[in-house]
Scaffold this active site. Structure first.
Site, mmCIF file in Angstrom:
data_model
loop_
_atom_site.group_PDB
_atom_site.id
_atom_site.type_symbol
_atom_site.label_atom_id
_atom_site.label_comp_id
_atom_site.label_asym_id
_atom_site.label_seq_id
_atom_site.Cartn_x
_atom_site.Cartn_y
_atom_site.Cartn_z
ATOM 1 C CG HIS A 131 -1.917 1.131 1.133
ATOM 2 N ND1 HIS A 131 -3.192 0.967 0.619
ATOM 3 C CD2 HIS A 131 -1.796 2.451 1.437
ATOM 4 C CE1 HIS A 131 -3.821 2.133 0.630
ATOM 5 N NE2 HIS A 131 -2.995 3.054 1.128
ATOM 6 C CB CYS A 132 2.200 3.256 -2.607
ATOM 7 S SG CYS A 132 3.278 4.663 -2.872
ATOM 8 N N PRO A 133 1.435 5.196 0.266
ATOM 9 C CG PRO A 133 2.732 6.114 1.975
ATOM 10 C CD PRO A 133 2.511 4.848 1.205
ATOM 11 C CG ASN A 136 -4.939 8.108 -0.663
ATOM 12 O OD1 ASN A 136 -4.831 7.496 0.404
ATOM 13 N ND2 ASN A 136 -6.055 8.733 -1.007
ATOM 14 C CG ASN A 137 -5.140 2.825 -5.114
ATOM 15 O OD1 ASN A 137 -5.637 1.926 -4.442
ATOM 16 N ND2 ASN A 137 -5.504 3.059 -6.367
#
Ligand code: ZN
Ligand code: ZN
Length: 275
Positions: A131-133, A136-137
């Site tokens: 999950h990559c901030p 945001n997804n």
């Protein structure tokens, strides 16, 4: 299906990303190109080329942000785990494609092989990498291509910024600027150098990880879950593995963020038929 997560950390990262990109564009045009190469052919060329990279960077980023990363659909009725204890519900079932779907206790549903549950998205994601901030997804099967394109264009913009800084500071006409403009130009240039080096190294490290994960045919989640010391067998060719992520079309399209993504409809197998 477009998605947007209301995750505060992700939203802050999106604001930082767009502020950094727009700031870099402002410094390049306002403080590097205009004072040194204004109205020249090279000035127009660099302004158009840099803004084209920024445009492709933002397009690939927006697509990575709003694309469905590969959310596994939920069945109409959640699995009743009280039935499982009595052996009524099987732990694994075969889909119509012969895939072995297993149960996700958090989603209370079956999920395909290589799907993992994301705590932030609160759903199972096909071939979830992480999950990559910054987008945001989740980075999953359907948006990994856009994520890698975004990393590529950030790296390209960082390298191009450094090249433009060198070009503009070695051009004699830049000495025309008087105080306080000259000091402002120095300050903006220093911030841009720091920004370019930081983001450039960051995307280079993540990009290398992503490509090696594709070629190893193993997502970051799977690398963590695999027993240390055991070797992962790669059965497909490198081209085949890259095509799975970037698409089967021409290789020239691999860096194009406008192509339609692969968003096949996933039909969860109906477990009641298997019992
Ligand atoms: Zn799940
Ligand atoms: Zn997620």
């Amino acid at each position: 299906m477009a998605v947007f997560r209301k995750d505060p950390c992700g939203i802050i990262c999106l604001i930082i990303t767009y502020s950094a990109v727009l700031y870099a564009d402002y410094v390049v045009v306002q403080w590097l190109i205009l004072p040194t190469m204004a109205m020249s052919v090279s000035g127009y060329f660099h302004a158009v080329a840099f803004n084209l990279i920024v445009f492709l960077l933002i397009t690939s980023h927006v697509r990575a942000v709003i694309a469905d990363p590969g959310i596994v659909p939920l069945p109409a009725a959640a699995i009743d785990f009280s039935d499982m204890r009595f052996g009524v519900i099987p732990k694994n079932i075969l889909s119509q494609d012969g895939e072995n779907w297993s149960i996700c206790q958090k989603c209370e549903a079956y999920r395909p092989p290589r799907a993992h549950h994301c705590r932030i998205c609160q759903r199972c994601i096909r071939k979830m990498d992480h999950h990559c901030p910054w987008i945001n997804n989740c980075v999953g099967e359907f948006n990994q291509k856009f994520f890698i394109q975004f990393l590529f264009y950030v790296g390209l913009a960082a390298v191009y910024s450094i090249v433009l800084i060198i070009l503009c500071w070695t051009t004699t006409s830049s000495k025309h600027l008087k105080f306080p403009e000259h000091n402002a130009k120095v300050a903006h240039t220093i911030v841009l150098i720091v920004e370019s080096i930081l983001f450039g190294l960051f995307v280079c490290a993540i990009g290398c990880d992503q490509i090696s994960a594709i070629l190893e045919d193993e997502t970051a989640v799977e690398q963590v879950k695999r027993n240390k010391g055991s070797r992962h067998q790669v059965e497909k060719s490198r081209t085949e593995l890259l095509k799975e992520v970037f698409g089967r079309g021409s290789r020239l399209c691999w860096l194009c963020p406008f192509s339609t993504g692969r968003f096949p409809t996933i039909t969860p197998p109906n477990f009641t038929q298997e019992v």
